[in-house]
Design an enzyme around this catalytic site. Structure first.
Site, PDB file in Angstrom:
ATOM      1  N   ASP A  41      -1.519   1.058  -0.009  1.00 36.02           N
ATOM      2  CA  ASP A  41       0.071   1.077   0.666  1.00 36.02           C
ATOM      3  C   ASP A  41       0.121   0.113   1.596  1.00 36.02           C
ATOM      4  O   ASP A  41      -0.880   0.024   2.556  1.00 36.02           O
ATOM      5  CB  ASP A  41       0.484   2.394   0.927  1.00 36.02           C
ATOM      6  CG  ASP A  41       1.939   2.510   1.293  1.00 36.02           C
ATOM      7  OD1 ASP A  41       2.808   1.881   0.580  1.00 36.02           O
ATOM      8  OD2 ASP A  41       2.175   3.318   1.996  1.00 36.02           O
ATOM      9  N   HIS A  42       0.899  -0.770   1.615  1.00 34.00           N
ATOM     10  CA  HIS A  42       1.319  -1.788   2.688  1.00 34.00           C
ATOM     11  C   HIS A  42       0.214  -2.431   3.340  1.00 34.00           C
ATOM     12  O   HIS A  42      -0.076  -2.636   4.217  1.00 34.00           O
ATOM     13  CB  HIS A  42       1.916  -1.078   4.074  1.00 34.00           C
ATOM     14  CG  HIS A  42       3.390  -0.684   3.737  1.00 34.00           C
ATOM     15  ND1 HIS A  42       4.343  -1.686   3.519  1.00 34.00           N
ATOM     16  CD2 HIS A  42       3.754   0.675   3.400  1.00 34.00           C
ATOM     17  CE1 HIS A  42       5.526  -0.889   3.427  1.00 34.00           C
ATOM     18  NE2 HIS A  42       5.324   0.449   3.357  1.00 34.00           N
ATOM     19  N   ASP A  69       2.141  -6.379   0.992  1.00 36.66           N
ATOM     20  CA  ASP A  69       3.411  -6.351   1.835  1.00 36.66           C
ATOM     21  C   ASP A  69       3.613  -7.686   2.622  1.00 36.66           C
ATOM     22  O   ASP A  69       2.907  -8.006   3.775  1.00 36.66           O
ATOM     23  CB  ASP A  69       3.418  -5.320   2.722  1.00 36.66           C
ATOM     24  CG  ASP A  69       4.679  -5.128   3.577  1.00 36.66           C
ATOM     25  OD1 ASP A  69       5.423  -6.121   3.662  1.00 36.66           O
ATOM     26  OD2 ASP A  69       4.765  -4.329   4.192  1.00 36.66           O
ATOM     27  N   GLU A  92       6.880  -6.751  -1.664  1.00 34.33           N
ATOM     28  CA  GLU A  92       8.145  -6.273  -1.014  1.00 34.33           C
ATOM     29  C   GLU A  92       8.998  -7.503  -0.381  1.00 34.33           C
ATOM     30  O   GLU A  92       8.311  -8.487  -0.090  1.00 34.33           O
ATOM     31  CB  GLU A  92       8.039  -5.604   0.398  1.00 34.33           C
ATOM     32  CG  GLU A  92       9.177  -5.024   1.393  1.00 34.33           C
ATOM     33  CD  GLU A  92       8.820  -3.874   2.206  1.00 34.33           C
ATOM     34  OE1 GLU A  92       7.782  -3.078   2.225  1.00 34.33           O
ATOM     35  OE2 GLU A  92       9.338  -4.001   3.285  1.00 34.33           O
TER      36      GLU A  92
HETATM   37  P1  13P Z   1       7.933   8.135   5.233  1.00 35.96           P
HETATM   38  O1  13P Z   1       6.785   8.263   6.030  1.00 35.96           O
HETATM   39  O2  13P Z   1       9.249   7.579   5.938  1.00 35.96           O
HETATM   40  O3  13P Z   1       8.234   9.073   4.176  1.00 35.96           O
HETATM   41  O4  13P Z   1       7.713   6.847   4.225  1.00 35.96           O
HETATM   42  C1  13P Z   1       6.824   6.715   3.696  1.00 35.96           C
HETATM   43  C2  13P Z   1       6.348   5.255   3.211  1.00 35.96           C
HETATM   44  O5  13P Z   1       7.246   4.539   2.884  1.00 35.96           O
HETATM   45  C3  13P Z   1       5.113   4.684   2.929  1.00 35.96           C
HETATM   46  O6  13P Z   1       4.933   3.539   2.519  1.00 35.96           O
END
Ligand code: 13P
Length: 291
Positions: A82-83, A104, A134
């Protein structure tokens, strides 16, 4: 069922009108609770690990745990970086066996984002790895607890939202499998009542040519989630809400503990709390029964 490509999972969600829950799972307990929930709910699920969480758990530590969970699960599972912001993290994730990557590039100017995302897609394709990009910028305000450096005032800045026409071009030029879009959601705790631009989301979903992803799922109402899914969101990222809720429950349990408090009991209760919250989210995102 177990391992599945994220692209395939999200295309199914788009077709059948639900969102695949994507949980940041930073340790074994979270992975166990989330997978238990997915099996109970018969829901597909995405387990992810974000680059900002490497300081708590390295990719080398979490990858084998996630891969094992994915391979053994009775429901479809993808595991996602993620990211991913650095090229080295993206490459390492693929090498370790993540079958999906979010690159990202949202902090770069448009052309640079296109160029860097396309490079990642080219490599990922050869390895059968799905890629999320993104466009626009989902903010991470400093006071929201999501480890962001953004000024709190940035949450009202609609100039950071995704442009639907540019989204179409971005997907076409990069070849990504999923598009994270900005339309008013925020990472971490909402410092103001969320105001989501569903008209824009609808336009993005219709023009983008790839399933749309919503980041910053924590703190939204069921009405917001329903409207997001009805307007084309196929994956929702969720972390902060679960992280806060589980600690609140643990605090209460510790206060109620009369005598010896054993770590193994604490751990099993925490896994159960993750299972409960993840199950609730799956029902809300309408992914229950879709495995
Ligand atoms: P939240 O922590 O705000 O739920 O967002 C999680 C997220 O978007 C991880 O990429």
């Amino acid at each position: 069922m177990s391992k599945i490509s994220m692209g395939e999972l999200l295309r199914d969600a788009s077709r059948r009108g639900y969102a695949v829950p994507c949980f940041n799972a930073i340790n074994l307990d979270m992975v166990r609770g989330i997978i238990q929930a997915a099996e109970e709910e018969n829901s597909p699920v995405i387990l992810c690990h974000a680059e900002i969480h490497f300081k708590y758990t390295s990719m080398e530590q979490i990858a084998p745990i996630m891969i094992d969970a994915m391979n053994r699960a009775k429901v479809p599972v993808s595991i996602l970086l993620d990211h991913g912001k650095s090229f080295s993290a993206v490459m390492k994730a693929m090498h370790l066996g993540f079958n999906a990557i979010m690159f990202d590039g949202s902090e770069y100017a448009y052309e640079e984002n296109v160029q860097k995302t396309s490079e990642v897609v080219k490599i990922a394709r050869t390895l059968g790895v799905s890629v999320e990009g993104e466009l626009g910028y989902v903010t991470r305000p400093r006071s929201g607890g999501a480890e962001g450096e953004d000024d709190d005032s940035i949450i009202d800045d609609t100039s950071l939202y995704t442009d639907p026409e540019q989204a179409r071009e971005f997907v076409e030029r990069t070849g990504i499998d999923a598009l994270a879009a900005a339309f008013g959601t925020v990472h971490g705790v909402y410092l103001k009542k969320p105001k989501l631009d569903f008209t824009r989301l609808n336009q993005i979903s219709r023009t983008a040519g790839a399933p749309v992803v919503m980041h910053g799922g924590s703190g939204l109402s069921d009405e917001d989630f329903n409207a997001a899914i009805d307007n084309g969101v196929a994956k929702i990222n969720y972390y902060t809400g679960m992280a806060l809720k589980v600690v609140e429950k643990a605090k209460q349990r510790m206060l109620d503990t009369q005598e010896h408090g054993f770590y193994h009991e604490f751990m099993m209760n925490v896994i159960d709390d993750f299972r409960e919250d993840a199950g609730q989210i799956m029902r809300t995102f309408r992914s229950s029964g879709k495995a």
